[in-house]
Motif scaffolding. Structure first.
Motif, PDB file in Angstrom:
ATOM      1  N   ILE A   1      -4.872   3.540  -0.861  1.00 13.26           N
ATOM      2  CA  ILE A   1      -4.702   2.173  -1.358  1.00 13.26           C
ATOM      3  C   ILE A   1      -4.495   1.203  -0.197  1.00 13.26           C
ATOM      4  N   GLY A   2      -5.179   0.084  -0.264  1.00 15.49           N
ATOM      5  CA  GLY A   2      -4.999  -0.993   0.699  1.00 15.49           C
ATOM      6  C   GLY A   2      -4.673  -2.280  -0.025  1.00 15.49           C
ATOM      7  N   ALA A   3      -4.150  -3.276   0.701  1.00 15.53           N
ATOM      8  CA  ALA A   3      -3.731  -4.515   0.054  1.00 15.53           C
ATOM      9  C   ALA A   3      -4.160  -5.731   0.857  1.00 15.53           C
TER      10      ALA A   3
ATOM     11  N   ASN B   1      -5.548   0.016   5.763  1.00 17.12           N
ATOM     12  CA  ASN B   1      -6.258   0.661   4.660  1.00 17.12           C
ATOM     13  C   ASN B   1      -7.212  -0.317   3.984  1.00 17.12           C
ATOM     14  N   ALA B   2      -6.751  -1.553   3.832  1.00 22.13           N
ATOM     15  CA  ALA B   2      -7.588  -2.564   3.181  1.00 22.13           C
ATOM     16  C   ALA B   2      -8.848  -2.830   3.997  1.00 22.13           C
TER      17      ALA B   2
ATOM     18  N   SER C   1       0.828  -1.208   0.000  1.00 21.50           N
ATOM     19  CA  SER C   1       0.000   0.000   0.000  1.00 21.50           C
ATOM     20  C   SER C   1       0.860   1.254   0.000  1.00 21.50           C
TER      21      SER C   1
END
Length: 368
Positions: A338-340, A355-356, A325
């Motif tokens: 952005i998240g992952a 973030n995800a 991210s």
């Protein structure tokens, strides 16, 4: 000795050439080859497969697609046109016959309800008609691709909302061997389609593993999912240009871990440092030299997962997700949140960052 790869011509060039052959046949000239000016300005000599005059004003013509040395699924297929010439109107009407897709969602170059014929090919076709018919007549051009329905299933058309067949594409008229630009041009419209639906939070998946996890495991909506293939950097830039607000990356460890190392073109011929990156993160969490060496001596990240489990290296995947991210947000100058989510081969979550979790919540996923 250096091998020079052969260029080919686009589906748009095929239609333009077949149209020209048909119009020339209407005037009494049956040719085996016609010359077409590509939008790049180059003159292309295109072989004609066949021409048949059904009546005074109805002519069929066909061209066999030649993609040169580019690995294109449309290489060798027949593309036909049926041209109806009219003295009653001066319009140039392009229709979709069997095997040519119809646009069903907004956001693409062609409007909803129209044949999936991009602006470049439309211009080439129009140029040919004006060259041969002058201002005397109008015509109706129906494009037919006998194998189009079958081949369209192997493209992004179903995801983009193009139903019933292939698209007629091409920006220059020429297929450059191993053209990344052509592939990129087929990926970016996914963002336009999603944005036209009012979506500003998207899910980026590099391939089938991420896509299946989103649908089967997380309960996410399919119309928010965008396929990036290996062109993660390009797709991030495209999203930033279109003012997308949030992106959730979902994908297998072996693909997404490259982003954690600052690699944004993830094809293994461009950059393959999966195990090296994984070994560094393991070392940062206290893995011994022996464990690091074992990771580097494996051939897949799945095998490395077993080593990490055996040696109780905790928290590594969440850490890698955070780094993915961070790197991705830095790539677009923090214009997108952005998240992952990192998964195993079966779609099980290995790692996830904060973030995800937030973005997934906005998307309404079913993860607790």
């Amino acid at each position: 000795m250096k091998k020079f790869l052969k260029s080919g011509f686009t589906t748009g060039t095929c239609v333009a050439a077949a149209t020209k052959a048909a119009l020339l046949a209407h005037k009494g000239s049956y040719l085996n080859t016609v010359n077409i000016q590509a939008l790049s300005g180059e003159i292309l000599s295109i072989p004609i497969e066949h021409v048949e005059k059904k009546s005074e004003n109805e002519i069929f013509a066909a061209v066999r697609k030649d993609s040169g040395d580019d690995p294109d699924i449309t290489n060798g297929i027949i593309i036909e046109v049926k041209v109806l010439i009219s003295a009653q109107h001066k319009d140039i009407i392009i229709k979709a016959g069997t095997g040519v897709g119809i646009v069903t969602r907004p956001g693409l170059a062609a409007k909803v309800g129209q044949p999936a014929v991009n602006p470049g090919p439309r211009k080439m076709i129009t140029n040919v008609v004006k060259e041969i018919l002058k201002e005397e007549y109008g015509c109706e051009i129906t494009i037919i691709i006998p194998r189009g329905v079958e081949l369209a299933k192997k493209t992004l058309n179903p995801i983009l909302g193009i139903e019933g067949g292939l698209s007629i594409i091409g920006t220059s008229g020429i297929v450059r061997p191993m053209s990344e630009e052509a592939f990129k041009d087929s990926l970016a419209p996914q963002i336009d389609v999603a944005k036209a639906k009012g979506l500003d939070t998207l899910i980026f998946v590099p391939g089938k593993i991420g896509y299946d996890a989103c649908i089967d495991n997380f309960g996410l909506r399919a119309d928010a999912i965008v396929q990036t293939s290996n062109f993660i950097g390009f797709m991030l830039e495209s999203a930033a240009e279109r003012k997308i607000q949030n992106i959730l990356f979902v994908g297998h460890l072996g693909k997404l871990i490259k982003v954690a190392g600052g690699i944004f073109h993830t094809h293994n011929r461009v950059a393959d440092a999966r195990l090296e990156i994984l070994a560094v993160y393991a070392a940062s969490l206290g893995a011994s030299t022996g464990v690091v060496r074992d990771i580097l001596n494996t051939t897949t990240t799945e095998a490395a997962i077993e080593i990490l489990e055996e040696n109780h290296i905790e928290g590594i995947y969440d850490l890698i997700a955070q780094r993915i991210s961070y790197r991705a947000m830095r790539y677009v100058y923090n214009e997108i949140c952005i998240g992952a989510v990192i998964t195993s081969l079966d779609g099980t979550i290995l790692g996830i960052d904060e973030n995800a979790k937030k973005i997934g919540g906005v998307l309404g996923w079913n993860i607790k």
